[in-house]
Design a protein around this motif. Sequence first.
Motif: not given
Length: 728
Positions: A89-95
């Motif tokens: 699982s990951l998320h970017t700086q933009e959410g």
Amino acid sequence: MSISINERTFALHTKNTTYMMQADDYGYLLHLYYGRKAILPPEYLLVKKDRGFSGNPYDALKDRTYSLDVLPQEFPYDGSGDFRSTSFSLHTQEGVYGCDLRFKKAEVIQGKTVLKGLPAMREVNAESLEITLEDSFLHLEVILAYSVYEDVDIITRSVRIINHGQPIIIDNIKSASLDFVCGNYDVISFYGRHTMERIPNRQAIQHGIYKVSSKRGISSHQYNPALILCSHDATETSGDAYSMNFVYSGSFEALVEGDQYNQKRMAMGIAADYFAYPLGKEETFYAPEVMLSYSFEGLTKLSQNLHQGMNKYLIRDPYQGELRPILINSWESCYFDFDGEAIYQLAKSAKDCDIDMVVMDDGWFGKRNNDDAGLGDWYVNEEKLGESLASLTHRIHELGMKFGIWFEPECINEDSDLYRKHPDYALKVPGRKFIRSRDQLVLDFSRHEVVDAIFNQVCDVLDHAEIDYIKWDFNRSISDLYSSTTMQGKVMYDYVLGLYDFLARLIKRYPSLLIEGCSGGGGRFDAGMLYYTPQIWLSDNTDAIDRLTIQYGSSFIYPISSFGSHVSAVPNHQNGRITPMNTRAVVSMSGSFGYELDITKLSDDDRATIKNQVKTFKNYASLIHHGLYYRLTNPLHDEVGAYAFVSEDQNEALIFAVRIITQSARYAHFIKVEGLEKDACYKDDQGHFYEANVLKTQGLPLIIEQGEYQAYTIHLTKLKGEKENGKN
């Protein structure tokens, strides 16, 4: 070749097993098979059918029969439409959460790629497959690495995440996942507590998630980072059994999920608690290794795979091919109340009993006369010892004895010079009252300067005395998780890297040094620590009867030679039980063997007994440490705790048994013996003859004498040629 590639189908072969996967037409990497040796990829196991609310990838267009929510996968991830437990699982700086990983390439390499900063099975004789998956939108690569240890039926898995795009946060990473499309399975995990670790727990997997984990910063007393998934009817000698074992010493998660269609998913990796790892452009994250093994001959064969694999390819032993020293530890003989002369007299008495080494435990450094001061001040308290450490170690070496010493490098007391000078070295939240445990805090080993400060102190001690062994202890869990310099989501993982860096540098500088791991006993008994410390103190509980259960559970995963196991005084200091000296020795011989009592206060008869025990262990040590191990009973339920060591050629066997339950009007207990050669005849040291077939089906009688907790030792050698006639 142990690895074969046929277009986009990949097969890994060990001596008895096959593992297969396939990159399909859409680029998704599907799991095909793990089990007995096979040749053809069983694509027919991928049953495709419209499953209602199970979503379909855009690439599948109108094909509603294709859904990653139900198909078996190699590396399930968030964002794929799979709503089961995922490995990434990951998320970017933009959410934005999730990713889209597709097959890019596969490569076979000799040896294996180094996992930077992490322990792993050595590359000797290993062949590896690396499969690269790619998210072209995020410019992210995920490399799945598989290494094959053909002779021991072990396959390892690890993961590297390489970010070529904008910064991301890794929220969850599991190093290994296995999907099973059918079957009724039980899961065996290993739970416990301080002084009662690794008790096996077996239960059926139904629907939902069965999970064991640690968020303590250590693998923990409570749950061990190992799981076994076995067929419902599996026994010690029959049935399917799969294992996952984490080569990591920090927080972890291991789970088995039964989904809506009775499929099973098994996974293992870093705990998601307190983990949010930032990965910048062109940075790489290394997830620790998981050992996989499969047996179609039951649990015993599975354990033997793991024992042999760790001994051959994981554990670094400075005494390779030789017997490690039998030691006596000062802790239960004098605790904090000693001086140099007391340690010398302990060594002198031990030498008379043919013990090889004396270990000076906690209390020799700083202002350390109890457990609320001194940690962090690793300089010798010469006033307490009455001499320098160099003088003491020299005197002990002149006796012909080796010398060992206790350290707890990862912790600090508030009452210490180091804490007064560097309070920021401790993990604690600014402005908040922190949690104490054993009156100590944990040092921030995620920071290189903290590791270096303690490393330099420890080396200064080792450089100025004759020290052959250290006991590396860690007596609390990690709480108050805040670092003054390390980004917070990285602290737990980077802490473990700091620990491993310390140990690796120590071993490089002192290659002949024997290190025994310890964490309040067995709180960090895992394959990661075994890479650096070939033996680990099994438990702070030295009671022989409790140890039967602790050793039983530990034996499912870990080799017997790694068990730190000592004879202690009675009444036992942990539970007050009184057991015979012979019983305590028989149980302790199933390990590295040593003593944990004040030998100077024993009678001449007791010391003569110890001398004989040491001789007995040395006679059998090679068989105990290198033979095949068989659990003959379950001490949690049976009247007797019994187990056997059998040489690989089946010419020799050693059986240990201890009566746990005492009842009147019982005359014998029969132990069915496994591992002997079919149709062969054996003789014990008293000249009695036994047929292997009879011992397997009817058992070996243990004649019951009066008295509690009696122990039995039976040594068998195979008769050569035709079966001899003999009378018992």
